[in-house]
Every structure is written in C-alpha cells, then in structure tokens.
Motif scaffolding. Structure first.
Motif, mmCIF file in Angstrom:
data_model
loop_
_atom_site.group_PDB
_atom_site.id
_atom_site.type_symbol
_atom_site.label_atom_id
_atom_site.label_comp_id
_atom_site.label_asym_id
_atom_site.label_seq_id
_atom_site.Cartn_x
_atom_site.Cartn_y
_atom_site.Cartn_z
ATOM 1 N N LEU A 1 55.705 27.631 30.157
ATOM 2 C CA LEU A 1 54.846 28.776 30.445
ATOM 3 C C LEU A 1 55.612 29.892 31.147
ATOM 4 C CD1 LEU A 1 51.613 26.958 31.695
ATOM 5 C CD2 LEU A 1 52.018 27.993 29.451
ATOM 6 N N ASP A 2 55.167 31.130 30.872
ATOM 7 C CA ASP A 2 55.734 32.293 31.538
ATOM 8 C C ASP A 2 55.120 32.451 32.937
ATOM 9 O OD1 ASP A 2 57.330 32.905 29.357
ATOM 10 O OD2 ASP A 2 55.801 34.168 28.416
ATOM 11 N N GLU A 3 55.436 33.557 33.554
ATOM 12 C CA GLU A 3 54.942 33.868 34.895
ATOM 13 C C GLU A 3 53.411 33.933 34.933
ATOM 14 O OE1 GLU A 3 55.017 37.766 37.919
ATOM 15 O OE2 GLU A 3 55.832 37.844 35.874
ATOM 16 N N PHE A 4 52.816 33.462 36.017
ATOM 17 C CA PHE A 4 51.389 33.604 36.262
ATOM 18 C C PHE A 4 51.185 34.917 37.025
ATOM 19 C CE2 PHE A 4 51.651 29.341 35.054
ATOM 20 C CZ PHE A 4 50.413 28.725 34.985
ATOM 21 N N LYS A 5 50.602 35.897 36.366
ATOM 22 C CA LYS A 5 50.411 37.199 36.999
ATOM 23 C C LYS A 5 49.261 37.142 37.998
ATOM 24 C CE LYS A 5 52.162 39.785 33.018
ATOM 25 N NZ LYS A 5 51.864 40.812 31.993
ATOM 26 N N ARG A 6 49.226 38.112 38.929
ATOM 27 C CA ARG A 6 48.136 38.233 39.896
ATOM 28 C C ARG A 6 47.649 39.680 39.915
ATOM 29 N NH1 ARG A 6 50.085 34.825 45.304
ATOM 30 N NH2 ARG A 6 51.064 33.063 44.193
ATOM 31 N N ILE A 7 46.334 39.851 39.802
ATOM 32 C CA ILE A 7 45.734 41.186 39.848
ATOM 33 C C ILE A 7 44.462 41.110 40.686
ATOM 34 C CG2 ILE A 7 44.753 43.086 38.520
ATOM 35 C CD1 ILE A 7 46.341 42.218 36.124
ATOM 36 N N PRO A 8 44.284 41.992 41.659
ATOM 37 C CA PRO A 8 43.019 42.021 42.418
ATOM 38 C C PRO A 8 41.849 42.375 41.507
ATOM 39 C CG PRO A 8 44.746 43.280 43.533
ATOM 40 C CD PRO A 8 45.264 42.967 42.167
ATOM 41 N N TYR A 9 40.677 41.904 41.866
ATOM 42 C CA TYR A 9 39.470 42.074 41.067
ATOM 43 C C TYR A 9 39.221 43.541 40.695
ATOM 44 C CZ TYR A 9 34.472 42.393 40.012
ATOM 45 O OH TYR A 9 33.264 42.686 39.441
ATOM 46 N N ASP A 10 39.256 44.438 41.672
ATOM 47 C CA ASP A 10 38.944 45.844 41.396
ATOM 48 C C ASP A 10 39.903 46.439 40.370
ATOM 49 O OD1 ASP A 10 36.778 45.836 43.069
ATOM 50 O OD2 ASP A 10 37.756 46.896 44.724
ATOM 51 N N GLU A 11 41.191 46.131 40.518
ATOM 52 C CA GLU A 11 42.175 46.630 39.555
ATOM 53 C C GLU A 11 41.932 46.024 38.181
ATOM 54 O OE1 GLU A 11 46.963 46.351 38.607
ATOM 55 O OE2 GLU A 11 46.272 45.977 40.666
ATOM 56 N N CYS A 12 41.591 44.757 38.148
ATOM 57 C CA CYS A 12 41.325 44.064 36.882
ATOM 58 C C CYS A 12 40.165 44.721 36.140
ATOM 59 C CB CYS A 12 41.000 42.597 37.183
ATOM 60 S SG CYS A 12 41.087 41.523 35.753
ATOM 61 N N LEU B 1 46.492 34.441 34.274
ATOM 62 C CA LEU B 1 46.303 35.514 35.250
ATOM 63 C C LEU B 1 45.445 35.024 36.404
ATOM 64 C CD1 LEU B 1 46.263 38.537 36.177
ATOM 65 C CD2 LEU B 1 44.173 38.773 34.803
ATOM 66 N N TRP B 2 45.938 35.187 37.622
ATOM 67 C CA TRP B 2 45.121 34.966 38.819
ATOM 68 C C TRP B 2 44.396 36.278 39.135
ATOM 69 C CZ3 TRP B 2 44.142 30.350 40.742
ATOM 70 C CH2 TRP B 2 45.077 29.321 40.629
ATOM 71 N N VAL B 3 43.071 36.236 39.119
ATOM 72 C CA VAL B 3 42.276 37.373 39.582
ATOM 73 C C VAL B 3 41.877 37.068 41.017
ATOM 74 C CG1 VAL B 3 40.233 38.791 39.208
ATOM 75 C CG2 VAL B 3 41.438 37.788 37.250
ATOM 76 N N THR B 4 42.255 37.937 41.952
ATOM 77 C CA THR B 4 42.083 37.665 43.380
ATOM 78 C C THR B 4 41.172 38.705 44.034
ATOM 79 O OG1 THR B 4 44.012 39.001 43.981
ATOM 80 C CG2 THR B 4 44.412 36.675 43.449
ATOM 81 N N ASP B 5 40.852 38.459 45.292
ATOM 82 C CA ASP B 5 40.120 39.431 46.124
ATOM 83 C C ASP B 5 38.789 39.846 45.486
ATOM 84 O OD1 ASP B 5 42.359 39.315 47.745
ATOM 85 O OD2 ASP B 5 43.267 41.096 46.865
ATOM 86 N N PHE B 6 37.991 38.854 45.130
ATOM 87 C CA PHE B 6 36.671 39.140 44.563
ATOM 88 C C PHE B 6 35.749 39.714 45.631
ATOM 89 C CE2 PHE B 6 38.064 36.601 41.075
ATOM 90 C CZ PHE B 6 37.203 36.874 40.020
ATOM 91 N N PRO B 7 34.746 40.494 45.221
ATOM 92 C CA PRO B 7 33.724 40.918 46.177
ATOM 93 C C PRO B 7 33.063 39.697 46.816
ATOM 94 C CG PRO B 7 33.524 42.159 44.139
ATOM 95 C CD PRO B 7 34.525 41.075 43.879
#
Length: 583
Positions: free
Chosen positions: A262-273, A421-427
């Motif tokens: 597997l390639d890199e696991f990306k991370r993006i905050p919820y709002d940006e996503c 993709l890790w989606v982080t910082d949810f409301p």
C-alpha cells in the motif's frame, strides 16, 4: 476408502497414485462408451473418466449429485490450462452415489441468470458457486490476519455481551423482550462501544474483537442489519498510535490477501475534505476536485447568483476535462435532476469548445467573469464546467455526489488502485432539525479537541472533536475517536446535547459510575469487516461477502424471517400484538 484428496490439489506429481475424491457433479459429458464428469468441491474441480463398465453405475447421475470416486491419477492428453487440475484426470475404478439431487432452481456457476431473490431463497445452493466461496475464503483470511496481527502486538481478544442495555447510539436498536422481567427489554448492541471503554477502565490496556453488531436502519448495497466489525481499543494512546496500528493491519491484510504494497495513508481535516470533495468519504482514485468560485461572481449582475450570495450561499463547481462533447443538453438535464436529489435547486453548465463558451448560463455572464473562470479553472478545449450555487452544504454535497457519478460514467477511476485517507477533526456536534437541538456527530463519548472545550456550551457549531474515519475508495471503512476519560468533561458534553444529569444517569448510569474509579486516556476504532472484504473481493454488494444476508427490507428469504410467533410465547413475555386498527 475415505477421501484422500480434495478436487483442487492433484497435479502431475500424483500420476499413477490411487486416490479417492468426494464432491458434487459439476458437469456430465457422454462420449459413446466413455463418460466424463467434472467433480467439484470447495477447493476446485477434477475431471473423472468412466469407462463402459463403470459408466453403467452412473446412468442416473446428473448435476449436483454427490459422488465418491476412486481411481488412478493419469496425465491428460488434452490439458486444460484454465483449471488448477487441468494436467490430470481420474480413471475411475469405483464409484459410490452418496446422494441424489433434484434439478436446482439456479445454475451453479459463477455466471448465473438467477434473480437475486432466487439466489437468496436458495442461498445454500448459491454458496456452491466458486465466486461466493472465494469471497468467504477471503473473509476468513482477513479475520485470521487481523487476529494474528493484533495478538502479536499484545492485544487481547475479549467478547462483550450481545444482550445489553438500550442506549442512544444513532440508529434504532433491535429490542429483545425479557421473559423474567416482563415489560423490560434488552437491546442488541449497535457496537461494543461502552463495553470496550469499560475494558480500558478495567486495565485490559489493548482489546480487540471480531464483534457482531446490530442496527435497525435503512439498508443499501453496502449495509446489513447485522454485521461484523474488527473492534479495537487502546489505553494511553493518541491518534498517531491508533493510526499506526490500523495502517499496519491494513498493510498486512493487503499484502497477505492480494500481494499489494500500500501507498501512503493521506490525512485531511473534515472541513477541507468537504470543501475539496463534497463528501467525508471521497474516492481519491481520480481528480475532479470541487473549486469555490464564489469570489468570481461577487459583483455579478446575474440575478440568481446575486440572490444566492445575498442569502449567504456559495458557488462551487467541478470541471470534467475533455468531456464537453460527451454531454448533450438532455444529458445535462438528467444531471440536474440528479443533483436535485441532494437538495440543489439547479445545475448550471458551461462548455468551452472552439475557443468559445456555450451552455445554460453563458449569455448571462460577462466577459470578465468568463475570463476569470478560464484562468482560475485552467480551462482548455472541450472542457465542461458544472456549477451549483446554493447553501454551502447543499452546493458541496450535491457536487460531491455528481463528482462520483461522473467519475464512474467517464471511466476516470483506476480500479486497480487502493487509496486510503484519514479524515480527521470532525465536528463535535450536528444540529438536529426535528429535535431543534445539537446532537453528538459521532457519539457522546468522543473527546472534543482541547482548544474547543470552552465552546461546548457557548459555540457548539464551531466545536471540533478528536474523531476520525478511515476512507478507502469512497467507502467509510472505519470510524473511531479518542474518548473522554474525565468525568467532568463527560458531564459537560451531555449538557451540550441537552441531556440532564438525571437522563444521563438513566441511560448511562453504570458507565458514569465507572468513571469515578480512575479512567485512563483511551481511544479506538471499529473497522467494517464486510466493507473491507467487499472492496478486496471487487464487488459493490455487501451481500456477496455475507454467508446468509438479508434483503433491503431486512428479511431472510431462505428462512422466511422475520415471522410470527406462537401466542403462548407472547404470553410468556407479557406482550400483545397491536393490529393495524390499533386493537
């Protein structure tokens, strides 16, 4: 003689050996004095040859009869490279008909013309098909891989109760009436959430479970009323610790089952996503990101856009590159109806062909706006722009759905890729219009971000949590969070979602009691096992990786469940059935 080999393991190395196979008749072919039968079991198919003397014993045999054959392994003259056993065949010297079979209501083959209702009604026959058997083998591989990997990291597999207390967790509970305590009910667990947190309080440090979960919710192709999740919880862990364990597990599973690194696991905050993809579970296997073009129209004379911006709306778009010639006006009208499902009032489009603009709104835009669009979006020949101007959430989610639809229709998706993709910082909260209050976006035990604790009561709309999802190819694969471990903070969160102290005690009293005796910081995840196997198996229907699934109406066509029960059973439970007339 007992079975000596399966129908999928014999090779040229076994030539001249006398073997005994057992299985189902997959196909029968008569060639004069010789009869050829392909014998099938879970591991494969072996061709068996019956000479004139032996063939007399199988005159009545047809597909799906169960046979035991004994004979010598011989090299085939006409080898079949498509079969694992295609280099050999069995010259049968003895045969026993173990069981007969009626004509099956569906074809036992990977390609079957049976309707899904027929397949589900006769699921035990459907499961004889190689493709479904391979899916269940894959599911077994994944669960064993998870068990071994987590055990090696020091996690303990611990079972939690199936009969538990009803607690609010988002979906409706399946309730089980108590015979002993009439009028009281157990609930089947939507997840082991409370119990796994109690295990952390109990000092178990690292827990996992292949946990059975039940949710009475509307079903779809990737959802079942009963399902399994790989449940993980860790004490004294932060997000990076949990991400590391999960990423290692995924790498192990994909390496062992698919041979994929597997390639890199990306991370993006919820709002940006949401702003880039219009979804908190975006498919990253193709581009076509959403672009905010509100500023381009801040001084527009186009009345519809003016009104939307005056009403605090926004204007977003996506660009389908080199695809303008693929969309007629009628096609765009169909896409307009599609986005209306997501609340959008309209879908505007602009085509750039032959160095000029055309489309639904090109006449109402001025040259400056068109030039800004061309520059901002880097428009080239034969590009088409789809625009939704509406309330921010509607604009983003409708374009997010359209992005996925176009990605599939335009064949932009690389089916060989696996993009995590890790989606982080949810409301922390979301507003419930029906109840006119904020509710927990994840669950009420999710920890807020430290910098937002002061906003819990004063500004819940802008309070973010330590919740995270792992997304794979457009599917939410897992959800998790760092949990609250401080009793005072937990009470503050209950207050924020409108739970009084009395209500909290009623719903979670035993859990809150445990908080008084030293709770460690902890967090975890619940990985959707069926969704993971579904993606690995290359199917879009979760029923393909469940042995005995339910229909979209949560019924079991095979066993005819749910069904009525005996009147005496209801009396024992102190229950009465209310008829449609209310009696």
């Amino acid at each position: 003689m007992e079975r000596t080999h399966t129908c999928g393991e014999l090779t040229l190395d076994h030539v001249n050996e006398t073997v005994t196979l057992c299985g189902w008749v997959n196909k029968r072919r008569n060639f004069g004095a010789l009869v050829f039968i392909d014998l099938r079991d879970r591991e494969g198919i072996t061709q068996c040859v019956f000479d004139e003397k032996i063939s007399e014993q199988i005159v009545s045999v047809r597909n799906e009869y169960v046979l035991q054959v004994t004979g010598k392994v011989v090299e085939r003259q006409d080898k079949n490279p498509k079969m694992k056993t295609g280099d050999i065949e069995i010259s049968v010297s003895d045969v026993k008909i173990i069981n007969s079979a009626e004509t099956t209501p569906l074809i036992i083959a990977n390609q079957t013309d049976a309707l899904e209702d027929t397949r589900l009604k006769y699921r035990y026959l459907d499961l004889r098909r190689e493709c479904l058997q391979n899916n269940l083998k894959l599911r077994h591989q994944v669960t064993m891989c998870a068990r071994n990997y987590l055990s090696d990291l020091g996690f303990l597999e611990i079972e939690t109760p199936i009969l538990c207390k009803s607690t609010p967790e988002g979906a409706r509970d399946y309730l089980v009436p108590s015979r002993i305590s009439k009028g009281s009910f157990y609930a089947l667990p939507q997840s082991p959430q409370i119990y796994k947190q109690l295990l952390m309080i109990a000092g178990m440090d690292k827990y996992f479970q292949i946990a059975r979960c039940f949710r009475d919710e509307d079903l779809r192709s990737d959802r079942q009323p009963e399902f399994d999740q790989i449940d993980i919880e860790m004490s004294f862990a932060n997000e990076d610790d949990i991400f590391s364990v999960v990423e290692g597990l995924m790498r192990k599973i994909f390496k062992d089952t698919k041979g994929i690194e597997l390639d890199e696991f990306k991370r993006i905050p919820y709002d940006e996503c949401m702003s880039r993809f219009g979804s908190d579970k975006p498919d990253l296997r193709f581009e076509m990101e959403i672009v905010n073009i509100t500023d381009i129209f801040k001084n527009t004379e186009f009345t519809i856009f003016q009104n939307i911006l005056n009403d605090k709306g926004m204007i977003n778009c996506i660009v389908a590159r080199n695809a303008a010639d693929k969309f007629s006006r009628k096609d765009c009208d169909h896409l307009t109806e599609f986005v209306k499902v997501y609340g959008a009032k309209a879908l505007s489009f602009l085509k750039y062909t032959n160095q000029s603009w055309s489309g639904s709104i090109h006449k109402v835009l001025n040259d400056h706006e068109k030039e800004l669009l061309k520059e901002t979006l880097q428009i080239e020949e034969n590009d088409i722009v789809f625009i939704v101007a509406d309330k921010p959430k509607i604009s983003l989610t409708s374009l997010g759905a359209l992005r996925v639809k176009l990605g599939k229709e335009l064949k932009l998706i690389d089916e060989s890729k696996y993009c995590f993709l890790w989606v982080t910082d949810f409301p922390m909260f979301e507003y419930d219009e029906t109840e006119n209050r904020y509710v927990a976006a994840h669950h009420p035990f999710t920890s807020p971000k430290a910098e937002d604790v002061d906003k819990l009561i004063s500004d819940p709309a802008h309070c973010y949590s330590r919740a995270y999802d792992l997304v794979l190819n457009g599917y939410e694969l897992l959800s998790g969070s760092i949990r609250i471990h401080d009793q005072n903070l937990q009470e503050k969160v209950f207050e924020a979602i409108g739970l009084t102290q009395e209500q909290a005690e009623e719903k979670f009293g035993f859990f809150l009691e445990a908080f008084k005796y030293g709770t460690p910081p902890h967090g975890g995840v619940g990985i959707g096992l069926e969704r993971l196997v579904m993606i690995l198996a290359g199917t879009e229907n979760i029923r393909d990786v469940v042995a005995f699934p339910k229909t979209a109406s949560a019924s079991d066509l095979m066993s005819e469940a749910p069904s009525g029960v005996d009147e005496n059973q209801l009396k024992e439970l102190g229950l009465m059935i209310q008829k449609n007339d209310g009696k």
